[in-house]
Design a protein around this motif. Structure first.
Motif, PDB file in Angstrom:
ATOM      1  N   UNK A   1      47.311  32.151   9.180  1.00 43.13           N
ATOM      2  CA  UNK A   1      48.066  33.280   9.746  1.00 43.13           C
ATOM      3  C   UNK A   1      47.686  33.469  11.217  1.00 43.13           C
ATOM      4  N   UNK A   2      46.394  33.492  11.486  1.00 40.96           N
ATOM      5  CA  UNK A   2      45.935  33.692  12.865  1.00 40.96           C
ATOM      6  C   UNK A   2      46.475  32.620  13.808  1.00 40.96           C
ATOM      7  N   UNK A   3      46.586  31.407  13.319  1.00 40.21           N
ATOM      8  CA  UNK A   3      47.026  30.305  14.174  1.00 40.21           C
ATOM      9  C   UNK A   3      48.536  30.272  14.394  1.00 40.21           C
ATOM     10  N   UNK A   4      49.318  30.843  13.465  1.00 40.87           N
ATOM     11  CA  UNK A   4      50.755  30.582  13.534  1.00 40.87           C
ATOM     12  C   UNK A   4      51.694  31.785  13.496  1.00 40.87           C
ATOM     13  N   UNK A   5      51.204  32.960  13.236  1.00 41.00           N
ATOM     14  CA  UNK A   5      52.098  34.118  13.197  1.00 41.00           C
ATOM     15  C   UNK A   5      51.961  34.904  14.495  1.00 41.00           C
ATOM     16  N   UNK A   6      52.951  34.729  15.368  1.00 41.61           N
ATOM     17  CA  UNK A   6      52.951  35.405  16.664  1.00 41.61           C
ATOM     18  C   UNK A   6      53.813  36.664  16.664  1.00 41.61           C
ATOM     19  N   UNK A   7      54.844  36.684  15.834  1.00 39.90           N
ATOM     20  CA  UNK A   7      55.732  37.838  15.755  1.00 39.90           C
ATOM     21  C   UNK A   7      54.945  39.024  15.200  1.00 39.90           C
ATOM     22  N   UNK A   8      54.807  40.069  15.998  1.00 35.34           N
ATOM     23  CA  UNK A   8      53.947  41.200  15.614  1.00 35.34           C
ATOM     24  C   UNK A   8      54.461  41.968  14.404  1.00 35.34           C
TER      25      UNK A   8
ATOM     26  N   UNK B   1      48.966  20.352  14.684  1.00 38.36           N
ATOM     27  CA  UNK B   1      47.679  19.696  14.911  1.00 38.36           C
ATOM     28  C   UNK B   1      47.654  18.233  14.483  1.00 38.36           C
ATOM     29  N   UNK B   2      48.558  17.846  13.583  1.00 39.08           N
ATOM     30  CA  UNK B   2      48.530  16.499  13.031  1.00 39.08           C
ATOM     31  C   UNK B   2      47.383  16.293  12.062  1.00 39.08           C
ATOM     32  N   UNK B   3      46.808  17.390  11.569  1.00 39.98           N
ATOM     33  CA  UNK B   3      45.668  17.332  10.657  1.00 39.98           C
ATOM     34  C   UNK B   3      45.966  18.103   9.379  1.00 39.98           C
ATOM     35  N   UNK B   4      45.133  17.860   8.373  1.00 37.57           N
ATOM     36  CA  UNK B   4      45.242  18.576   7.117  1.00 37.57           C
ATOM     37  C   UNK B   4      44.986  20.060   7.358  1.00 37.57           C
ATOM     38  N   UNK B   5      45.771  20.896   6.713  1.00 38.79           N
ATOM     39  CA  UNK B   5      45.642  22.341   6.881  1.00 38.79           C
ATOM     40  C   UNK B   5      44.408  22.873   6.153  1.00 38.79           C
ATOM     41  N   UNK B   6      43.758  23.874   6.743  1.00 33.59           N
ATOM     42  CA  UNK B   6      42.622  24.487   6.059  1.00 33.59           C
ATOM     43  C   UNK B   6      43.099  25.306   4.853  1.00 33.59           C
TER      44      UNK B   6
ATOM     45  N   UNK C   1      50.725  24.077  10.454  1.00 30.18           N
ATOM     46  CA  UNK C   1      49.431  23.541  10.908  1.00 30.18           C
ATOM     47  C   UNK C   1      49.537  22.033  11.114  1.00 30.18           C
ATOM     48  N   UNK C   2      50.106  21.364  10.121  1.00 30.19           N
ATOM     49  CA  UNK C   2      50.247  19.903  10.199  1.00 30.19           C
ATOM     50  C   UNK C   2      51.112  19.521  11.393  1.00 30.19           C
TER      51      UNK C   2
END
Length: 153
Positions: free
Chosen positions: A68-75, A56-61, A52-53
């Protein structure tokens, strides 16, 4: 304090923090044939926070699902993580089971990746502390109902 958060967020420091957390938990919990499955969350969250960091360059939620939704693309990897999440939500005891190789492979690759990434962050970035010093004094003044003056060290 919340207003100052963005002024003092340091991607290098935060990435180091999360990376070391992931490395330690991975080393301590996930390198044997049988692992405590709930420990995967102790490694995945900090890895996803590093991603995330980086992106986005921002603090992770804090929300694991958002990461997971933002970064896991491998099905295939996503299915394994989703299975763990579903079991956790159902309250299943996630005790020792055979390790999940696709997750271990992912974690190892990400740890290697972020060990390189942190080397490229600006080492000289040090925030100016005057605003934080003032906030601290204002907080003390508010709590103690007295005026705390700045001192020169």
């Amino acid at each position: 304090m919340r207003k100052l958060t963005n002024d003092y967020f340091n991607p290098r420091s935060c990435t180091y923090h999360y990376l070391h957390m992931a490395e330690g938990n991975y080393r301590n919990y996930l390198q044997t044939e049988m692992v405590r499955v709930k420990k995967y969350f102790y490694v995945l969250r900090p890895i996803l926070a590093c991603q995330w960091i980086e992106s986005t360059g921002e603090m992770a939620p804090m929300e694991f699902q958002k990461l997971v939704d933002a970064h896991i693309d491998n099905q295939e990897l996503r299915r394994e993580i989703d299975k763990l999440l579903e079991r956790k939500k159902k309250g299943e005891e996630l005790d020792k089971e055979p390790r999940i190789q696709i997750i271990n492979d992912y974690v190892e690759s990400q740890i290697e990746h972020f060990n390189q990434v942190v080397k490229n962050y600006d080492k000289e970035s040090k925030p100016e502390t005057k605003k934080l010093d003032n906030l601290f004094r204002q907080t003390l003044n508010e709590v103690w109902k007295t005026e705390i003056k700045s001192t020169k060290a």
